[in-house]
Scaffold this motif. Structure first.
Motif, PDB file in Angstrom:
ATOM      1  N   ARG A 244      67.572  75.415  -2.264  1.00  0.00           N
ATOM      2  CA  ARG A 244      68.898  74.910  -2.619  1.00  0.00           C
ATOM      3  C   ARG A 244      69.960  75.475  -1.670  1.00  0.00           C
TER       4      ARG A 244
ATOM      5  N   ALA B  20      59.649  67.638   0.499  1.00  0.00           N
ATOM      6  CA  ALA B  20      59.505  66.396   1.263  1.00  0.00           C
ATOM      7  C   ALA B  20      60.805  65.593   1.210  1.00  0.00           C
ATOM      8  N   SER B  21      61.409  65.559   0.032  1.00  0.00           N
ATOM      9  CA  SER B  21      62.663  64.827  -0.102  1.00  0.00           C
ATOM     10  C   SER B  21      63.758  65.477   0.738  1.00  0.00           C
ATOM     11  N   LEU B  22      63.771  66.808   0.750  1.00  0.00           N
ATOM     12  CA  LEU B  22      64.749  67.496   1.580  1.00  0.00           C
ATOM     13  C   LEU B  22      64.542  67.201   3.048  1.00  0.00           C
ATOM     14  N   ARG B  23      63.296  67.197   3.440  1.00  0.00           N
ATOM     15  CA  ARG B  23      62.989  67.016   4.849  1.00  0.00           C
ATOM     16  C   ARG B  23      63.430  65.673   5.394  1.00  0.00           C
ATOM     17  N   LEU B  24      63.635  64.715   4.511  1.00  0.00           N
ATOM     18  CA  LEU B  24      64.140  63.430   4.980  1.00  0.00           C
ATOM     19  C   LEU B  24      65.515  63.570   5.611  1.00  0.00           C
ATOM     20  N   HIS B  25      66.246  64.603   5.204  1.00  0.00           N
ATOM     21  CA  HIS B  25      67.599  64.809   5.716  1.00  0.00           C
ATOM     22  C   HIS B  25      67.666  65.921   6.745  1.00  0.00           C
TER      23      HIS B  25
ATOM     24  N   GLN C 221      53.437  73.391  -7.845  1.00  0.00           N
ATOM     25  CA  GLN C 221      53.208  73.103  -6.429  1.00  0.00           C
ATOM     26  C   GLN C 221      53.624  71.669  -6.097  1.00  0.00           C
ATOM     27  N   SER C 222      53.201  70.753  -6.945  1.00  0.00           N
ATOM     28  CA  SER C 222      53.520  69.352  -6.699  1.00  0.00           C
ATOM     29  C   SER C 222      55.022  69.123  -6.710  1.00  0.00           C
ATOM     30  N   LEU C 223      55.703  69.703  -7.688  1.00  0.00           N
ATOM     31  CA  LEU C 223      57.143  69.519  -7.773  1.00  0.00           C
ATOM     32  C   LEU C 223      57.836  70.111  -6.545  1.00  0.00           C
TER      33      LEU C 223
ATOM     34  N   GLN D 298      56.518  70.469  -3.635  1.00  0.00           N
ATOM     35  CA  GLN D 298      56.184  69.634  -2.490  1.00  0.00           C
ATOM     36  C   GLN D 298      57.044  68.385  -2.461  1.00  0.00           C
ATOM     37  N   ILE D 299      57.264  67.787  -3.619  1.00  0.00           N
ATOM     38  CA  ILE D 299      58.115  66.609  -3.674  1.00  0.00           C
ATOM     39  C   ILE D 299      59.538  66.966  -3.261  1.00  0.00           C
ATOM     40  N   ALA D 300      60.048  68.060  -3.775  1.00  0.00           N
ATOM     41  CA  ALA D 300      61.416  68.451  -3.435  1.00  0.00           C
ATOM     42  C   ALA D 300      61.544  68.735  -1.947  1.00  0.00           C
TER      43      ALA D 300
ATOM     44  N   ILE E 136      58.797  62.951 -14.164  1.00  0.00           N
ATOM     45  CA  ILE E 136      59.307  64.133 -13.471  1.00  0.00           C
ATOM     46  C   ILE E 136      60.106  64.991 -14.447  1.00  0.00           C
TER      47      ILE E 136
ATOM     48  N   PRO F 188      62.668  77.520  -5.089  1.00  0.00           N
ATOM     49  CA  PRO F 188      63.653  76.444  -5.249  1.00  0.00           C
ATOM     50  C   PRO F 188      65.088  76.933  -5.011  1.00  0.00           C
TER      51      PRO F 188
END
Lengths: 303, 303
Positions: B121, B86-91, B78-80, B82-84, B11, B117
């Motif tokens: 943020r 998805a990680s945000l959406r956990l909260h 795009q992938s980065l 999407q990862i960010a 990453i 981004p």
DNA sequence: AGGTTTCATGAGTAAAACGCATGGATGGAA
DNA sequence: TTCCATCCATGCGTTTTACTCATGAAACCT
């Protein structure tokens, strides 16, 4: 920035979670990733700690993902695949990595595209780009490596592989023939016929083959897509002469019935065509071999 | 398996490349990532070594991405994201909400996505889903909260916010104009011109605005993508008339130079458009305010 | 010419990734 | 019930990776 880094877990931990979701155990995931179970266990814990959320339900000997983790890993899986594909594409050599294929829309969508994931699985380094072409073209001037085409075109400088024989069946809604199919094909001339633009003589040829003299022009409506015609038939608007691979489901469900009980007639076949000059290109050769196996599987399975 | 790991760079290295692409220098990327320039330099080298491909062109004090790397980083970005996300959406709390946004592909990728981004943020509870739409649509029947569009469409029931004026600049490779830009726009008629299919009159309109009578048809080649054209220009295949936001980096690095030193012409503008009925939705209001600040930042910073 | 900026690289440190070994819990067969 | 196999967590140690500081060369600008 510390919060920013929280949004980007390591590739290792994301892959561990993704594999666990698919395989159901840390040991199996470790096997697939060529790691030890211990490494996978730690990565899962590292991921939970970094994201600050519980992702794994630890039930006796089993690890399962929480519902939130299941949603999460679905997104992550796409990202991981995208990264891998992008990285693979960096190594594509023009000679072998990408095939440009000209396809016919209906056969391509109905027969070829549903089978392509199998090819992608067997050959992850070969990309198939598809563009629609309705007529033969000059391989020297169009940027295609191969084409799927109907019939036996007089296409100089090319070789071909038979993919599928097309058999056409006259079909209609059951309500249009309450007494069942007529014994004489000429009876169908009393019903409205559904014609497709691209094959204006299809019905006339069919009647000729049944030994029936048909008037010219034949009555009925003309449409430009097989799908339009099959739906018109289902809704009782007429009798359609359709390729068997397009109507298998409708026949099986009874939405359509055979409008004539005679032999099914062959009307042509689909071929893969490619220029002789490209016969030895590795990706094209792989694609041909795979297509041959698909075509063979079609012929041997009961229909 | 060793080859498998080659497909998954870290990453850290992917983020370094992505930031370099956007910001144009390793020092700026380091600032944004809260790292030292040294760390960024090393990550870029690590990435090149891992993928086995040259990604960076090292020209004097400048680092630029190779064409292959530019394609690569577009996917990786795009992938980065999407990862960010998805990680945000956990909260995520349900109160935050999701915005469905219709975008134009080029402007969306080049102007909006690199800025998102920052929005993520500032508003980690708001998710932006993007889909490509090339034409105006009916907000009542399509599931979008807002759209980014070019020009001033007669789009009833909507309000809009000006995002960015599009200015086109004639540009070419320095080798094509060794003596610098000509004083007379008509001199460009002696060079091959690069045309885009979607704006067939762009060059003619431009010459008319310079008071030059141009022949019809104008000489040159036609392509269907801005990216094709900008690369052709970089490689000295002709003079391109391109929107400024697409060529900022190439101009800064000297891969392209202005082919005419006259005033830059306005050719249109990009707007955010949204239905009046959704004006007061909190997430849309936040997005609009943020976009307005981004648009203002664009206008005030020297370019 | 002098000062600033940019990138690459040597050297060192801290953190992360991973393997081996072990122990506890679980599950299945005899 | 006992025995064996399987599964996961964790202590400990080693290797690798990520990162910083410092430095030098080249470039850029005034």
């Amino acid at each position: 920035m510390e919060t920013k880094r929280r949004l980007f877990p390591s590739i290792s931990s994301l892959r561990a979670l993704e594999a666990l979701d698919r395989l159901g155990s840390a040991s199996a995931a470790a096997d697939e990733l060529s790691l030890t179970q211990s490494a996978v266990s730690r990565q899962l814990q590292t991921l939970e700690a970094q994201l600050g959320v519980r992702l794994i339900q630890r039930d006796r000997k089993r690890l399962t993902l929480t519902p939130a983790a299941q949603d999460y890993v679905a997104e992550i899986r796409q990202s991981l695949n995208q990264i891998a594909q992008a990285s693979l594409r960096l190594h594509v050599t023009p000679a072998g990595g990408t095939l440009h294929l000209a396809i016919l829309p209906t056969f391509g969508m109905r027969w070829l595209v549903p089978r392509l994931p199998d090819f992608a699985r067997l050959h992850p380094d070969i990309t198939i780009n598809m563009s629609t072409r309705l007529r033969p073209f000059n391989f020297a001037t169009e940027p295609f490596d191969a084409a799927i085409h109907f019939g036996e075109p007089d296409w100089p400088g090319t070789e071909r592989l038979l993919l599928k024989v097309e058999r056409v069946v006259p079909v209609c809604a059951p309500t249009l023939l309450p007494s069942g199919p007529p014994g004489n094909a000429a009876e169908l001339l009393k019903l409205p016929l559904l014609h497709i633009q691209t094959r204006p003589r299809a019905w006339q040829d069919w009647f000729a083959q049944q030994g029936v003299t048909s008037p010219s022009p034949l009555p009925g409506t003309v449409h430009d897509q097989f799908t339009t015609i099959s739906q018109a038939a289902v809704h009782g608007l007429g009798v359609a002469l359709l390729p068997n691979y397009l109507i298998e489901q409708d026949l099986a469900t009874g939405r359509l019935v055979a409008a004539y009980s005679g032999a099914v007639e062959t009307m042509g076949a689909y071929y893969l065509v490619w220029p002789q000059s490209k016969s030895d290109e590795p990706s094209l050769r792989e694609f041909r071999h795979w297509l041959a196996s698909q075509a063979q599987a079609d012929e041997t399975l009961p229909r």
